[in-house]
Design an enzyme around this catalytic site. Sequence first.
Site, PDB file in Angstrom:
ATOM      1  N   GLU A 109      30.440 -34.530  76.108  1.00  0.00           N
ATOM      2  CA  GLU A 109      30.168 -33.235  75.608  1.00  0.00           C
ATOM      3  C   GLU A 109      31.588 -32.499  75.022  1.00  0.00           C
ATOM      4  O   GLU A 109      31.600 -31.723  73.910  1.00  0.00           O
ATOM      5  CB  GLU A 109      29.856 -32.281  76.824  1.00  0.00           C
ATOM      6  CG  GLU A 109      28.584 -32.518  77.339  1.00  0.00           C
ATOM      7  CD  GLU A 109      27.242 -32.373  76.449  1.00  0.00           C
ATOM      8  OE1 GLU A 109      27.468 -31.608  75.336  1.00  0.00           O
ATOM      9  OE2 GLU A 109      26.447 -33.234  76.683  1.00  0.00           O
ATOM     10  N   HIS A 112      31.687 -33.189  71.207  1.00  0.00           N
ATOM     11  CA  HIS A 112      30.750 -32.183  70.585  1.00  0.00           C
ATOM     12  C   HIS A 112      31.603 -31.022  70.346  1.00  0.00           C
ATOM     13  O   HIS A 112      31.838 -30.346  69.033  1.00  0.00           O
ATOM     14  CB  HIS A 112      29.424 -31.915  71.186  1.00  0.00           C
ATOM     15  CG  HIS A 112      28.548 -32.966  71.190  1.00  0.00           C
ATOM     16  ND1 HIS A 112      28.126 -33.403  69.856  1.00  0.00           N
ATOM     17  CD2 HIS A 112      27.848 -33.663  72.086  1.00  0.00           C
ATOM     18  CE1 HIS A 112      27.132 -34.451  70.180  1.00  0.00           C
ATOM     19  NE2 HIS A 112      26.980 -34.765  71.356  1.00  0.00           N
TER      20      HIS A 112
END
Length: 382
Positions: A109, A112
């Site tokens: 994550e 991202h």
Amino acid sequence: MDLDSIIIRFPWQLVKAKVRRTIEEALKVWSDVTPLTFTEVQEGRADIVIDFTRYWHGDNLPFDGPGGILAHAFFPKTHREGDVHFDYDETWTIGNSLGTDLLQVAAHEFGHVLGLQHTAVSKSLMSPFYIFRYPLSLSEDDKQGIQYLYGKPSADPDPTPTQPAELPQPDLETNEITNVEAAQPDACHTAFDAAATIRGELFFFRSRYVWRLRAGKLQDGYPALASRHWQGIPSSVDATFEDPLGNIWFFRDSQYWIYDGERRVSGPTPIVELGLPASPVQAALVWGAEKNKIYIFSGGNYWRFNPQRRQVDNIYPRAMADWRGVPPEIDAAFQDEFGFAYFLRGRDYWKFDPVQVKVLEGYPRQISQDFFSCTPSSNSFR
């Protein structure tokens, strides 16, 4: 470049000190190969805001309880840039496969949040699906991607890192890019994308995975990747059926594939060549004592399909009202050995009597309870 991070809420299974160390380690994966540094703050504004939350939580991307969606993050230059949300209801663990490993999901994550999208390169941290792997490390593809955005560490002997002028721009009209991670689904807490009787066994499909039931019993080793049986199958399927000749058809979006056993013989092919509209097929049903009638369902309508001619019998669809008691929109359908048809929507199913030509009394019932022996749930989709 120094970036601050803050943890708003913590998972209940892990002590806060372990969570903080794991988040620090996940960020270090990226700082080790870039000039980036990360500092945790206890209050105030931060560049990266980490939260463990549940269901609807204010960003129009609700979590779904255990299994399914693990986490999502917002890309740079979106209205919630820097936000990283984890599903509080997952079984979060550290360093083992007994639940969902926080380190690997967090590191993915954070990729991202820093601007990386998914990669098709296998065994990369930024590949789109969660698989437990230890020790955690970046692939060369991960490393090249993050260094394209931020350059190499200042101590790196190569003094000429690439310095981008801008981070990647979102390509959605809403100006928002998010990432949804898929764990291996739990049959007790999921809705299925497709279902079919194939070679006398019942298969349920969800995302990349398939469950296999023989004589009503789930077989060992399932769920398994559907590609284990059908190499080259799309990452998820909308509908599937086995025709009278033993060919297995898979539908995804506006295309279809045909397999002879585990061997692909054609596809992807546009479904408009079958006389169907370009909209996705939602379900397919092999019907009748001779299993020689095939029905295709989409958008509250259905078509009768002739697999020998590979054409629908009539380009004009009929309304789902013909199937008395079946909801107008369905996710999957199949026929059992006794001739009853089953229609699935969300986590529920309806059993259709071929003699009375209507749904039996007492339906819908829960798929998880009747097919997978799960404890009855009160949050079934309707």
